[in-house]
Write a protein that holds these residues in place. Structure first.
Motif, PDB file in Angstrom:
ATOM      1  N   GLN A 134       1.002  -1.158   0.026  1.00  0.00           N
ATOM      2  CA  GLN A 134       0.127  -0.021  -0.083  1.00  0.00           C
ATOM      3  C   GLN A 134       0.876   1.272   0.051  1.00  0.00           C
ATOM      4  O   GLN A 134       0.396   2.154  -0.562  1.00  0.00           O
ATOM      5  CB  GLN A 134      -0.945   0.053   1.469  1.00  0.00           C
ATOM      6  CG  GLN A 134      -2.056   1.157   1.277  1.00  0.00           C
ATOM      7  CD  GLN A 134      -2.838   0.915   2.377  1.00  0.00           C
ATOM      8  OE1 GLN A 134      -2.322   1.115   3.429  1.00  0.00           O
ATOM      9  NE2 GLN A 134      -4.220   1.093   2.257  1.00  0.00           N
ATOM     10  N   HIS A 135       2.089   1.154   0.745  1.00  0.00           N
ATOM     11  CA  HIS A 135       3.046   2.353   0.531  1.00  0.00           C
ATOM     12  C   HIS A 135       4.274   1.910  -0.483  1.00  0.00           C
ATOM     13  O   HIS A 135       4.613   0.856  -0.157  1.00  0.00           O
ATOM     14  CB  HIS A 135       3.593   2.455   2.011  1.00  0.00           C
ATOM     15  CG  HIS A 135       2.393   3.168   2.639  1.00  0.00           C
ATOM     16  ND1 HIS A 135       2.472   3.057   4.080  1.00  0.00           N
ATOM     17  CD2 HIS A 135       1.676   4.072   2.460  1.00  0.00           C
ATOM     18  CE1 HIS A 135       1.387   3.522   4.870  1.00  0.00           C
ATOM     19  NE2 HIS A 135       0.722   4.295   3.833  1.00  0.00           N
ATOM     20  N   GLY A 136       4.425   2.814  -1.065  1.00  0.00           N
ATOM     21  CA  GLY A 136       5.555   2.421  -2.219  1.00  0.00           C
ATOM     22  C   GLY A 136       6.955   1.868  -1.654  1.00  0.00           C
ATOM     23  O   GLY A 136       7.406   1.016  -2.344  1.00  0.00           O
ATOM     24  N   ARG A 137       7.283   2.501  -0.779  1.00  0.00           N
ATOM     25  CA  ARG A 137       8.756   1.968  -0.105  1.00  0.00           C
ATOM     26  C   ARG A 137       8.925   0.837   0.460  1.00  0.00           C
ATOM     27  O   ARG A 137      10.015   0.280   0.914  1.00  0.00           O
ATOM     28  CB  ARG A 137       9.205   3.166   0.808  1.00  0.00           C
ATOM     29  CG  ARG A 137       8.329   3.221   2.129  1.00  0.00           C
ATOM     30  CD  ARG A 137       8.826   4.677   2.706  1.00  0.00           C
ATOM     31  NE  ARG A 137       7.843   4.667   4.135  1.00  0.00           N
ATOM     32  CZ  ARG A 137       7.940   5.808   4.729  1.00  0.00           C
ATOM     33  NH1 ARG A 137       8.547   6.813   4.239  1.00  0.00           N
ATOM     34  NH2 ARG A 137       7.079   5.855   5.966  1.00  0.00           N
ATOM     35  N   GLU A 138       7.446   0.258   0.854  1.00  0.00           N
ATOM     36  CA  GLU A 138       7.548  -1.030   1.766  1.00  0.00           C
ATOM     37  C   GLU A 138       7.810  -2.488   0.658  1.00  0.00           C
ATOM     38  O   GLU A 138       6.755  -2.926   0.262  1.00  0.00           O
ATOM     39  CB  GLU A 138       6.205  -1.310   2.305  1.00  0.00           C
ATOM     40  CG  GLU A 138       6.408  -0.042   3.543  1.00  0.00           C
ATOM     41  CD  GLU A 138       4.894   0.039   4.581  1.00  0.00           C
ATOM     42  OE1 GLU A 138       4.089  -0.612   3.850  1.00  0.00           O
ATOM     43  OE2 GLU A 138       4.770   0.716   5.412  1.00  0.00           O
ATOM     44  N   LEU A 139       8.861  -2.425   0.327  1.00  0.00           N
ATOM     45  CA  LEU A 139       9.347  -3.358  -0.631  1.00  0.00           C
ATOM     46  C   LEU A 139       9.011  -4.904  -0.253  1.00  0.00           C
ATOM     47  O   LEU A 139       8.632  -5.771  -1.071  1.00  0.00           O
ATOM     48  CB  LEU A 139      10.464  -3.354  -1.367  1.00  0.00           C
ATOM     49  CG  LEU A 139      10.992  -1.841  -1.567  1.00  0.00           C
ATOM     50  CD1 LEU A 139      12.459  -1.907  -2.322  1.00  0.00           C
ATOM     51  CD2 LEU A 139      10.111  -1.404  -2.712  1.00  0.00           C
ATOM     52  N   ILE A 140       9.267  -5.180   1.035  1.00  0.00           N
ATOM     53  CA  ILE A 140       9.241  -6.531   1.517  1.00  0.00           C
ATOM     54  C   ILE A 140       7.905  -7.132   1.518  1.00  0.00           C
ATOM     55  O   ILE A 140       7.672  -8.291   1.387  1.00  0.00           O
ATOM     56  CB  ILE A 140      10.164  -6.517   2.912  1.00  0.00           C
ATOM     57  CG1 ILE A 140      10.432  -8.189   3.241  1.00  0.00           C
ATOM     58  CG2 ILE A 140       9.281  -5.916   4.020  1.00  0.00           C
ATOM     59  CD1 ILE A 140      11.077  -8.212   4.650  1.00  0.00           C
ATOM     60  N   THR A 141       7.046  -6.288   1.601  1.00  0.00           N
ATOM     61  CA  THR A 141       5.547  -6.937   1.705  1.00  0.00           C
ATOM     62  C   THR A 141       5.241  -7.426   0.294  1.00  0.00           C
ATOM     63  O   THR A 141       4.480  -8.423   0.340  1.00  0.00           O
ATOM     64  CB  THR A 141       4.592  -5.381   1.955  1.00  0.00           C
ATOM     65  OG1 THR A 141       4.465  -4.647   0.955  1.00  0.00           O
ATOM     66  CG2 THR A 141       4.892  -4.894   3.538  1.00  0.00           C
ATOM     67  N   THR A 142       5.540  -6.975  -0.598  1.00  0.00           N
ATOM     68  CA  THR A 142       5.298  -7.522  -2.145  1.00  0.00           C
ATOM     69  C   THR A 142       5.983  -8.680  -2.364  1.00  0.00           C
ATOM     70  O   THR A 142       5.369  -9.725  -2.727  1.00  0.00           O
ATOM     71  CB  THR A 142       5.495  -6.494  -3.319  1.00  0.00           C
ATOM     72  OG1 THR A 142       6.839  -6.192  -3.168  1.00  0.00           O
ATOM     73  CG2 THR A 142       4.783  -5.357  -3.033  1.00  0.00           C
ATOM     74  N   GLU A 143       7.229  -8.917  -1.708  1.00  0.00           N
ATOM     75  CA  GLU A 143       7.916 -10.224  -1.713  1.00  0.00           C
ATOM     76  C   GLU A 143       7.027 -11.075  -0.925  1.00  0.00           C
ATOM     77  O   GLU A 143       7.172 -12.454  -1.294  1.00  0.00           O
ATOM     78  CB  GLU A 143       8.986 -10.069  -1.180  1.00  0.00           C
ATOM     79  CG  GLU A 143      10.292  -8.905  -2.001  1.00  0.00           C
ATOM     80  CD  GLU A 143      10.604  -9.388  -3.469  1.00  0.00           C
ATOM     81  OE1 GLU A 143      10.575 -10.654  -3.578  1.00  0.00           O
ATOM     82  OE2 GLU A 143      10.608  -8.384  -4.358  1.00  0.00           O
ATOM     83  N   LEU A 144       6.572 -10.872   0.200  1.00  0.00           N
ATOM     84  CA  LEU A 144       5.712 -11.745   1.187  1.00  0.00           C
ATOM     85  C   LEU A 144       4.373 -12.171   0.186  1.00  0.00           C
ATOM     86  O   LEU A 144       4.136 -13.478   0.343  1.00  0.00           O
ATOM     87  CB  LEU A 144       5.424 -11.094   2.238  1.00  0.00           C
ATOM     88  CG  LEU A 144       4.516 -12.019   3.212  1.00  0.00           C
ATOM     89  CD1 LEU A 144       5.527 -13.348   3.526  1.00  0.00           C
ATOM     90  CD2 LEU A 144       4.274 -11.137   4.528  1.00  0.00           C
TER      91      LEU A 144
END
Length: 749
Positions: A443-453
Motif C-alpha cells: 500500500q506504501h511504495g517504499r515497503e518493498l518486502i511486503t510485495t515479496e511476501l
C-alpha cells in the motif's frame, strides 16, 4: 562437467550445547549484510594419495568437534535476531564430479563454480528454521576435492569464516562469541536503514563474472604510478581497487561514482578486538568521484581511497559503540544511499588478502585455488519483474489461481491494480459457504518486502514452495474451505517513484497517502500531522487506488481483511498485529472484537514467539491515524475480522497460513449458522451511489470524461442536495405549524 549428489546428511556437534547457550543473539552490525551467504570454494589436489574414505572420515570427525565450539553454526534461525542452538547440525552434501581437477582448473568456467556449492545461486532469503551452515564435498575422478561452503553471512564475516576454517582444519583457534555485547541488538532498525541504502546501490539485470589476474610485476608498477606526496607507500589493495575504479570511470558515460570498501573493525579499535570474534564487525568506507573528467589520475583516486578507509579509526569505532552510534550509522548509510539514488554508479570492493584461506590444510595439503563466487545482490524484484513472476505463476496453475486487473482514473491520474484469486477448485469460487480472505500488500511504495511476501504466499498456495519444516501445518482441509484474494502491489505508481530513486516515498503517484484516503474519520489532523507523509487527498476515495480497493471489497465481501505493512520506526515498535481502531485509542466492543484479539494473541504466541504488540493501532503506536483502510473495512464494509500487520519478516508466510486456519474457527464461533452471505452488511449512501455511478459511467463513459466529473464530486453534490432538501422541508413544516397555531387561537376567541 557433471556434479552428481551421492549423499546428504546432518553433521552434529560431538558434544551437546549447554542449556544456557541454546540461544545465540546476533549483533547489531549483522543486520548490515544484504546477502544470505558469502560462498567460498577451496580446491585441493590429490598430492599424497590419501584414500577418499579416510579423507571423508577425517573431515566429518573434525567438523563435529569444531561445531562443539562453533555451536551457533549447527543451529537453525529462530528469527532475524537470534539462532536456536539446537545441535540439529549442518547440511553436509557429498558429490562426484566426472572430470579431473587439473582439467577443470586449466580452463575454469566461473559460471559453473556454483555447482560446487551446497546452495545454488541465486540464493533465497533465509528464514526461520533454515540451516545456518551448508557444506558440500565435491570429489573429482582424480581424487582431488573441492570444499564448498555457504554459511549464513549474517552470522560471520570473512574474518569469522577464516576462524572457523582454521579450527576445522586442526589449528587451535577457538571462537569468541561476544559480538552481541560489543554491538547489542534489540530490534531491526539497522536492517531497514541498510536495505534502503543497498536498494539504491544494487541494480537488477543481466551481469557477468570475470576474473582479472594481477601478478607481482603489475602490482609493483601500479604502486609506482600511485606514489605521490600524499601517499609514499600505497598498499596493493589500494592500488588495485583504484585502478579498477579508474577503468570503470573511463568506460562509463556517467561521471559521478562511488567506491566502497568493507573495513574490518577488529584491528581499528583501540585496543584491537580479537580476530576470532564471530560476527560482522565491519563497516563501509566510501570514496566519491564527482569530477566530470574521465581522465582522472590514479594517484588521486588512491589518495581518496586511503582517506576514506583511514576515517574509520579507533575514534570512529568508539563512536559507533557509544551513545551516538545509532545516529552516526544512520547518517553514514543515508549519505551513501542518497548519493547513489541520484544516479551515481556504485563499485563495491572487499579484500580477503589477510584472512589466510590459502593456509587451510586438512591434512592433505593446502588449496591451490580459492575463487570468489558470484553473489546475488537482487534484494527485491522490480515491480515489473514481480508482477510478471506472479502472472507466470498463475499461468502454471490455472486450476487454483486466476488473475484480473482493475483500472480507473480521476482527473487525468490513472491507476491499475492486479488481484490474484486462490481457490483449490475454481468452480467453487462462488460458494457462499467458503471463508473469504482479502490480503493487501504494497500500500506504501517504499515497503518493498511486503510485495515479496505476497509472492511467497502465492508460491506456497500453488505448492511451488513449501513452509519451513519448523511449521508442520496440515493445511489441506483448511485450504479446501477458503477463497483468498491477494493484492500483491496496491500502490504501483508509488512503487515506480521508489524505483526511480525516491526511496522513502510512501504515497501514490500524485502525493496522497492511500492509508489516509478512506472515509472513516477522514481528514482529521493530529498535532503531529505531517502534511507530506500523511496527505489524505482532496476527499475520501479521491484516489483511483482506494476506489479500486473499495470496489474489490464490495464485490468480494470478505470475512477477513489484512493490510500488510513493513513497519514503523524501530524506536517505537518492533512487530505488531493490529485490529481496529486506528483513529482512536480503543478497540470495538462486543464479541467480534474479543474474538479478533484472541485470534491475534494465538497467532502471536504460537507462530511469532510473543514478539508482537497486539491491540488497536491507535492505542498501541502512540499516535492516531485517520482515514485508514482497516477502520473502513470494519466499520463500513462490515468485515468481521479486520487487521493490520506491521513490520513483516521473512518468516511471516507461516503466520499467514496459521491465520487462515484460525480464521475459520473464529468465524464459526461468531456465526455458527452463517454462510458466506449471511453476515448483515449496511449499505451506505456512498456505496449505493458508487454502484449507481459505476453503472452510469459504463454507459456514458465518454460524456463523464468530457465533463471531468469524478464520482466524489457527484457524491458531494448529492449530499448537499439531500441536506438542502431536509432543511427546506423542516422550514416548510415549521412555517405550517406556526400558521396552524394562529388559526386555532383565533377560533377559540
Amino acid at each position: 562437467m557433471k556434479v552428481e549428489v551421492i549423499s546428504r546428511e546432518n553433521i552434529q556437534p560431538s558434544s551437546p550445547t549447554p542449556n544456557h547457550l541454546k540461544k545465540f543473539n546476533l549483533c547489531l552490525l549483522d543486520q548490515l549484510i544484504p546477502a544470505p551467504y558469502a560462498p567460498i570454494v577451496l580446491f585441493y589436489p590429490n598430492l599424497n594419495d590419501i584414500k577418499l574414505r579416510e579423507k571423508s572420515a577425517l573431515l566429518k570427525k573434525s567438523l563435529a568437534q569444531t561445531l562443539s565450539s562453533f555451536y551457533p553454526l549447527a543451529g537453525r534461525f529462530k528469527d532475524e535476531l537470534s539462532i536456536d542452538c539446537n545441535d540439529q547440525g549442518v547440511n553436509y552434501v557429498t558429490t562426484n564430479v566426472n572430470c579431473h581437477l587439473i582439467d577443470y582448473l586449466n580452463e575454469p568456467n566461473l559460471e559453473s563454480i556454483g555447482q560446487f556449492l551446497p546452495c545454488q545461486p541465486p540464493f533465497k532469503v533465509l528464514g526461520v528454521g533454515d540451516y545456518v551452515t551448508n557444506i558440500q564435498i565435491n570429489v573429482f575422478e582424480c581424487g582431488g576435492i573441492a570444499i564448498g561452503l555457504c554459511i549464513a553471512h549474517k552470522v560471520l564475516d570473512g574474518a569469522g569464516l577464516s576462524t572457523f576454517l582454521k579450527n576445522w582444519s586442526g589449528l587451535v583457534t577457538c571462537p569468541n562469541l561476544m559480538a552481541n555485547y560489543l554491538f547489542p541488538s534489540e530490534d531491526l532498525w539497522l536492517r531497514d536503514t541498510s536495505m534502503t541504502m543497498w536498494s539504491s546501490m544494487f541494480k537488477k539485470g543481466n551481469f557477468v563474472t570475470k576474473r582479472f589476474v594481477f601478478n607481482d610485476f603489475a602490482i609493483d608498477n601500479l604502486k609506482r604510478m600511485s606514489t605521490s606526496a600524499h601517499i609514499k607507500y600505497p598498499t596493493k589493495v589500494e592500488v588495485v581497487s583504484s585502478f579498477i575504479w579508474k577503468c570503470l570511470i573511463a568506460s562509463n558515460k556517467k561521471s559521478n561514482s562511488l567506491l566502497t570498501h568493507i573495513v574490518n573493525l577488529r584491528s581499528r579499535a583501540a585496543p584491537a578486538l580479537p580476530e576470532n570474534i564471530l560476527g560482522n564487525l565491519i563497516w563501509l568506507s566510501s570514496a566519491r568521484n564527482n569530477t566530470a573528467k574521465c581522465d582522472v589520475v590514479l594517484a588521486d583516486l588512491v589518495n581518496q581511497v586511503r582517506r576514506s578507509i583511514s576515517r574509520i579509526d579507533d575514534c570512529y569505532v568508539k563512536r559507533l559503540r557509544g551513545d551516538e552510534g545509532c545516529s552516526l550509522m544512520r547518517k553514514s548509510l543515508k549519505e551513501i544511499g542518497d548519493f547513489c539514488s541520484k544516479g551515481a554508479n556504485h563499485y563495491g570492493f572487499s579484500s580477503w588478502c589477510k584472512f589466510g584461506f590459502y593456509d587451510i590444510d586438512f591434512g592433505f595439503g593446502k588449496p591451490i585455488w580459492i575463487p570468489i563466487t558470484p553473489i546475488n545482490h537482487d534484494l527485491y524484484h522490480t515491480r515489473g519483474a514481480l508482477l510478471e513472476e506472479i502472472e507466470s505463476l498463475v499461468h502454471r496453475h490455472p486450476s487454483k489461481l486466476s488473475m484480473e486487473t482493475f483500472s480507473t482514473q480521476n482527473k487525468g491520474y490513472h491507476a491499475e491494480t492486479t488481484v490474484v484469486t486462490y481457490c483449490r477448485n475454481k468452480k467453487d469460487c462462488d460458494d457462499r459457504s467458503k471463508l473469504k480472505i482479502l490480503l493487501s500488500f504494497g500500500q506504501h511504495g517504499r515497503e518493498l518486502i511486503t510485495t515479496e511476501l505476497a509472492l511467497r504466499i502465492l508460491s506456497i498456495l500453488s505448492e511451488e514452495e513449501f513452509l519451513s519444516s519448523a511449521y508442520p501445518l496440515n493445511l489441506n482441509n483448511t485450504l479446501d474451505r477458503l477463497v483468498i484474494k491477494v493484492v500483491p502491489m496496491e500502490n504501483v505508481n508509488g512503487r515506480k517513484l521508489v524505483e526511480a530513486g525516491d526511496l522513502c516515498e510512501r504515497r501514490n503517484g500524485r502525493g496522497v497517502d492511500l492509508n489516509r484516503n478512506w472515509s472513516v474519520d477522514w481528514g482529521k489532523k493530529e498535532k503531529d500531522y505531517d502534511p507530506y507523509e500523511e496527505n489524505p487527498g482532496s476527499a475520501p476515495f479521491s484516489e483511483p487506488e482506494t476506489q479500486i480497493m473499495r470496489k474489490i471489497c464490495a464485490s468480494f465481501e470478505p470475512h477477513v481483511w489484512v493490510n500488510v505493512h513493513s513497519g514503523m520506526e524501530a524506536s517505537i515498535l518492533l512487530l505488531a498485529l493490529f485490529m481496529p481502531y486506528d483513529h482512536k485509542n480503543t478497540t470495538p466492543e462486543g464479541l467480534p472484537s474479543q474474538r479478533m484479539r484472541l485470534m491475534l494473541e494465538k497467532l502471536n504466541r504460537f507462530q511469532l514467539n510473543d514478539r508482537c504488540l497486539v491491540g488497536s493501532g491507535g492505542g498501541s503506536v502512540g499516535y492516531l491515524a485517520h482515514g485508514t483502510a482497516t477502520d473502513y473495512m470494519y466499520d463500513i464494509a462490515r468485515v468481521p475480522m479486520s487487521f493490520t500487520f506491521e513490520r513483516v519478516l521473512n518468516d511471516w508466510s507461516a503466520a499467514f497460513f496459521t491465520l487462515f486456519s484460525l480464521g475459520g474457527v473464529q468465524m464459526k464461533e461468531l456465526h455458527p449458522n452463517a454462510t458466506g452471505s449471511g453476515f448483515e452488511k449496511w449499505v451506505s449512501i456512498d456505496d449505493y451511489l458508487n454502484g449507481y455511478l459505476m453503472e452510469r459511467k459504463s454507459r456514458y463513459g465518454k460524456k463523464m470524461e468530457v465533463l471531468e466529473l469524478g464520482m466524489q464530486e457527484i457524491r458531494t453534490y448529492f449530499r448537499l442536495f439531500l441536506v438542502s432538501s431536509v432543511l427546506l422541508m423542516f422550514m416548510f413544516c415549521s412555517r405550517i405549524s406556526k400558521s396552524g397555531r394562529q388559526i386555532v387561537s383565533a377560533m377559540s376567541l
